[in-house]
Write a protein that holds these residues in place. Structure first.
Motif, short mmCIF file in Angstrom:
data_model
loop_
_atom_site.label_atom_id
_atom_site.label_comp_id
_atom_site.label_asym_id
_atom_site.label_seq_id
_atom_site.Cartn_x
_atom_site.Cartn_y
_atom_site.Cartn_z
N SER A 258 0.82 -1.21 0.00
CA SER A 258 0.00 0.00 0.00
C SER A 258 0.86 1.26 0.00
O SER A 258 0.37 2.34 -0.27
CB SER A 258 -0.95 0.00 1.19
OG SER A 258 -0.21 -0.19 2.37
N ALA A 259 2.15 1.10 0.32
CA ALA A 259 3.03 2.27 0.35
C ALA A 259 4.46 1.84 0.10
O ALA A 259 4.84 0.70 0.37
CB ALA A 259 2.93 2.96 1.70
N THR A 260 5.24 2.78 -0.40
CA THR A 260 6.67 2.54 -0.53
C THR A 260 7.39 3.85 -0.19
O THR A 260 6.77 4.91 -0.18
CB THR A 260 7.01 1.99 -1.94
OG1 THR A 260 8.38 1.61 -1.97
CG2 THR A 260 6.76 3.00 -3.03
N THR A 261 8.65 3.77 0.15
CA THR A 261 9.34 4.99 0.60
C THR A 261 10.59 5.26 -0.23
O THR A 261 11.17 4.36 -0.84
CB THR A 261 9.75 4.90 2.09
OG1 THR A 261 10.60 3.76 2.28
CG2 THR A 261 8.55 4.79 2.99
N ARG A 262 10.97 6.52 -0.22
CA ARG A 262 12.19 7.02 -0.85
C ARG A 262 12.73 8.08 0.10
O ARG A 262 12.04 8.47 1.03
CB ARG A 262 11.85 7.66 -2.21
CG ARG A 262 11.58 6.67 -3.33
CD ARG A 262 12.82 5.91 -3.72
NE ARG A 262 12.53 4.77 -4.56
CZ ARG A 262 12.41 3.52 -4.11
NH1 ARG A 262 12.52 3.24 -2.84
NH2 ARG A 262 12.18 2.55 -4.94
N PRO A 263 13.93 8.58 -0.14
CA PRO A 263 14.41 9.62 0.77
C PRO A 263 13.40 10.76 0.90
O PRO A 263 12.97 11.32 -0.10
CB PRO A 263 15.71 10.10 0.11
CG PRO A 263 16.18 8.91 -0.65
CD PRO A 263 14.91 8.26 -1.16
N ASN A 264 12.99 10.99 2.14
CA ASN A 264 12.06 12.07 2.45
C ASN A 264 10.68 11.98 1.81
O ASN A 264 9.95 12.98 1.76
CB ASN A 264 12.69 13.43 2.11
CG ASN A 264 12.26 14.48 3.09
OD1 ASN A 264 12.14 14.21 4.29
ND2 ASN A 264 11.99 15.67 2.62
N ARG A 265 10.32 10.80 1.32
CA ARG A 265 9.04 10.66 0.63
C ARG A 265 8.34 9.35 0.97
O ARG A 265 8.98 8.31 1.02
CB ARG A 265 9.27 10.61 -0.88
CG ARG A 265 9.23 11.93 -1.55
CD ARG A 265 9.50 11.77 -3.05
NE ARG A 265 9.36 13.04 -3.71
CZ ARG A 265 10.02 14.13 -3.42
NH1 ARG A 265 10.90 14.12 -2.45
NH2 ARG A 265 9.83 15.25 -4.07
#
Ligand code: ZN
Length: 116
Positions: free
Chosen positions: A37-44
């Motif tokens: 449902s979600a994934t992350t990246r630097p600061n995002r």
């Protein structure tokens, strides 16, 4: 922008840096990660669906913010490291995931009090 009480709770737990995290709804990139449902990246944080749905799931919110503020920030988590770790251990046993799950579980009741 998250709702004010959510933002305040996140700032209480993660510090001022929480306010700088960008949350993107209906991300095509996130939807490419089937089943997530979600994934992350630097600061995002990139959400497959709507922000309201995300905010309604405190453990998921804590989990994703932890990836960003506890792992990406400071460079402990990188795409390459995450890929290596996933190849070695898969998703569930991945140490970044274990850490994020443990953090979310430990902070969930505190967060619920703060976020109402
Ligand atoms: Zn995760």
């Amino acid at each position: 922008m998250p709702p004010p009480r959510t933002a305040a709770a996140l700032e209480h737990i993660f510090g001022e840096a929480a306010a700088g995290v960008i949350v993107i709804e209906h991300s095509r990139y996130a939807r490419m990660h089937v089943g997530m449902s979600a994934t992350t990246r630097p600061n995002r944080i990139l959400l497959a669906g709507a922000g309201a749905r995300f905010v309604a799931d405190p453990e998921l919110v804590l989990h994703e913010y932890f990836h960003v503020l506890g792992q990406w920030r400071g460079g402990r988590l990188t795409r390459w490291r995450y890929i290596l770790e996933s190849m070695r251990r898969g998703y569930w046993e991945n140490r970044y995931e274990i850490e994020a799950r443990e953090f979310a579980a430990a902070m969930a009741s505190r967060y619920r009090e703060l976020a109402g």
